[in-house]
Write a protein that holds these residues in place. Structure first.
Motif, PDB file in Angstrom:
ATOM      1  N   MET A   1      36.717  39.534  52.250  1.00 17.43           N
ATOM      2  CA  MET A   1      37.328  38.873  51.091  1.00 17.43           C
ATOM      3  C   MET A   1      38.480  37.988  51.563  1.00 17.43           C
ATOM      4  O   MET A   1      39.255  38.367  52.418  1.00 17.43           O
ATOM      5  CB  MET A   1      37.829  39.941  50.128  1.00 17.43           C
ATOM      6  CG  MET A   1      38.027  39.421  48.724  1.00 17.43           C
ATOM      7  SD  MET A   1      38.710  40.706  47.670  1.00 17.43           S
ATOM      8  CE  MET A   1      37.422  41.936  47.724  1.00 17.43           C
ATOM      9  N   MET A  31      40.834  37.808  41.300  1.00 22.75           N
ATOM     10  CA  MET A  31      40.216  36.971  42.328  1.00 22.75           C
ATOM     11  C   MET A  31      40.575  37.458  43.729  1.00 22.75           C
ATOM     12  O   MET A  31      40.354  36.753  44.718  1.00 22.75           O
ATOM     13  CB  MET A  31      40.610  35.512  42.141  1.00 22.75           C
ATOM     14  CG  MET A  31      40.006  34.926  40.869  1.00 22.75           C
ATOM     15  SD  MET A  31      40.497  33.246  40.532  1.00 22.75           S
ATOM     16  CE  MET A  31      39.307  32.314  41.474  1.00 22.75           C
TER      17      MET A  31
ATOM     18  N   LYS B  30      35.143  41.622  38.505  1.00 25.48           N
ATOM     19  CA  LYS B  30      35.779  42.289  39.653  1.00 25.48           C
ATOM     20  C   LYS B  30      35.456  43.786  39.658  1.00 25.48           C
ATOM     21  O   LYS B  30      35.138  44.359  40.698  1.00 25.48           O
ATOM     22  CB  LYS B  30      37.295  42.088  39.571  1.00 25.48           C
ATOM     23  CG  LYS B  30      38.062  42.752  40.698  1.00 25.48           C
ATOM     24  CD  LYS B  30      39.525  42.905  40.321  1.00 25.48           C
ATOM     25  CE  LYS B  30      40.326  43.574  41.428  1.00 25.48           C
ATOM     26  NZ  LYS B  30      41.635  44.018  40.908  1.00 25.48           N
ATOM     27  N   TRP B  58      35.540  32.194  40.520  1.00 22.88           N
ATOM     28  CA  TRP B  58      35.800  33.561  40.999  1.00 22.88           C
ATOM     29  C   TRP B  58      34.843  33.905  42.145  1.00 22.88           C
ATOM     30  O   TRP B  58      35.265  34.419  43.185  1.00 22.88           O
ATOM     31  CB  TRP B  58      35.639  34.549  39.833  1.00 22.88           C
ATOM     32  CG  TRP B  58      35.695  35.989  40.248  1.00 22.88           C
ATOM     33  CD1 TRP B  58      36.822  36.732  40.444  1.00 22.88           C
ATOM     34  CD2 TRP B  58      34.583  36.844  40.541  1.00 22.88           C
ATOM     35  NE1 TRP B  58      36.477  38.004  40.847  1.00 22.88           N
ATOM     36  CE2 TRP B  58      35.110  38.093  40.909  1.00 22.88           C
ATOM     37  CE3 TRP B  58      33.194  36.681  40.518  1.00 22.88           C
ATOM     38  CZ2 TRP B  58      34.299  39.173  41.258  1.00 22.88           C
ATOM     39  CZ3 TRP B  58      32.393  37.762  40.866  1.00 22.88           C
ATOM     40  CH2 TRP B  58      32.948  38.987  41.223  1.00 22.88           C
ATOM     41  N   LYS B  61      35.719  32.139  45.372  1.00 23.16           N
ATOM     42  CA  LYS B  61      36.918  32.741  45.975  1.00 23.16           C
ATOM     43  C   LYS B  61      36.591  34.078  46.626  1.00 23.16           C
ATOM     44  O   LYS B  61      37.103  34.401  47.704  1.00 23.16           O
ATOM     45  CB  LYS B  61      37.980  32.916  44.885  1.00 23.16           C
ATOM     46  CG  LYS B  61      39.282  33.500  45.347  1.00 23.16           C
ATOM     47  CD  LYS B  61      40.180  32.431  45.920  1.00 23.16           C
ATOM     48  CE  LYS B  61      41.306  33.007  46.743  1.00 23.16           C
ATOM     49  NZ  LYS B  61      42.271  33.737  45.947  1.00 23.16           N
ATOM     50  N   MET B  62      35.749  34.861  45.986  1.00 25.84           N
ATOM     51  CA  MET B  62      35.444  36.203  46.476  1.00 25.84           C
ATOM     52  C   MET B  62      34.332  36.183  47.517  1.00 25.84           C
ATOM     53  O   MET B  62      33.989  37.219  48.077  1.00 25.84           O
ATOM     54  CB  MET B  62      35.022  37.110  45.300  1.00 25.84           C
ATOM     55  CG  MET B  62      36.051  37.225  44.200  1.00 25.84           C
ATOM     56  SD  MET B  62      37.605  37.958  44.733  1.00 25.84           S
ATOM     57  CE  MET B  62      37.169  39.685  44.737  1.00 25.84           C
ATOM     58  N   LYS B  84      29.083  39.956  50.156  1.00 32.47           N
ATOM     59  CA  LYS B  84      29.850  40.757  51.121  1.00 32.47           C
ATOM     60  C   LYS B  84      30.476  41.971  50.465  1.00 32.47           C
ATOM     61  O   LYS B  84      30.477  42.077  49.258  1.00 32.47           O
ATOM     62  CB  LYS B  84      30.909  39.906  51.823  1.00 32.47           C
ATOM     63  CG  LYS B  84      31.791  39.059  50.927  1.00 32.47           C
ATOM     64  CD  LYS B  84      32.978  38.562  51.698  1.00 32.47           C
ATOM     65  CE  LYS B  84      32.916  37.106  52.060  1.00 32.47           C
ATOM     66  NZ  LYS B  84      34.169  36.573  52.563  1.00 32.47           N
TER      67      LYS B  84
END
Lengths: 158, 84
Positions: A1, A31, B30, B58, B61-62, B84
């Motif tokens: 991440m 995020m 999330k 999102w 970014k993740m 991932k």
């Protein structure tokens, strides 16, 4: 991440500005960012408990304490406050639009691990003691905030 | 991905964020993505139209793969593949 960091200074004690700060903080945390919120001056009122144990304060500190809003439920709007009716109307619209309340956003921020730090100097100026604020805060000075900001890619002053 | 491809995806988890407003849907995403194995697909249900832009942001970014959105009667079905 891909974790990056964001810092937010909440200087304002306005309901709408606090709401914006917590929405951004929660979004960033969702995020995957580390988020630190630094509460100073009027922004500390967002963290006040509605009921707090009595304290010995100087006359001026007592005036501040009595006149400042006690917690998220008592904040005014930065625009169209209409002597306190504005926030009530805004809360009603927010419920209709399914926007989380400020109280819920604060709780969610804590669940998400948003770090909340309070400026000890402005607490002293405004006569706010640690047990008048919600639990789980760090009480810090400007250097702690600056250290956090150095690590952050985004810093907001609200 | 085409509409048909999206509609026939094998979804291993559905996250219901209908009725929530910003940032509700990405909070739900999330929370939900941890229950999905790498390579599998999560579907997010949302009614907030901002989610159509927010969920791809999102996912990027993740580090996940945003596959697309289907819209049915004011409800958005957004598909994300966990990478991932």
């Amino acid at each position: 991440m891909d974790t990056t960091k964001k810092t937010i200074i909440l200087f304002s004690g306005d309901f709408d500005k606090a709401l914006a700060a917590f929405i951004i903080a929660n979004g960033a945390a969702a995020m995957g960012d580390d988020v630190t919120m630094f509460f100073t001056f009027w922004g500390l009122n967002v963290l006040r408990k509605s009921v707090a144990p009595p304290h010995k304060k100087s006359f001026l500190q007592g005036m501040f304490g009595g006149m400042m809003p006690k917690g998220p439920g008592k904040l005014g709007l930065s625009k169209m406050n209409f002597a306190g009716i504005g926030p009530k109307l805004m809360r009603r619209v927010m419920r209709q639009q399914n926007v989380s309340s400020l109280e819920e956003l604060i709780a969610t921020a804590r669940e998400q691990g948003v770090k909340m730090i309070a400026c000890k100097m402005s607490m002293d100026v405004l006569g706010l003691s640690e047990d008048e604020l919600i639990d789980g805060l760090d009480y810090v000075g400007v250097a702690t905030y600056l250290g956090e900001a150095d690590e952050a890619g985004v810093n907001l002053f609200i | 991905m085409s509409v048909v491809e999206l509609a026939t995806l094998q979804v291993s988890k559905t996250v219901d964020a209908r009725g929530t407003s910003c940032p509700g849907p990405i909070l739900a995403a999330k929370k939900g993505i941890v229950d999905v194995k790498v390579g599998e697909i999560m579907m997010v249900l949302a009614t907030d139209s901002g989610t159509k832009k927010d969920l791809p942001a999102w996912a990027k970014k993740m580090g996940h793969d945003y596959l697309g959105v289907l819209e049915e009667g004011g409800i958005f079905k957004l598909y994300v593949k966990r990478l991932k």
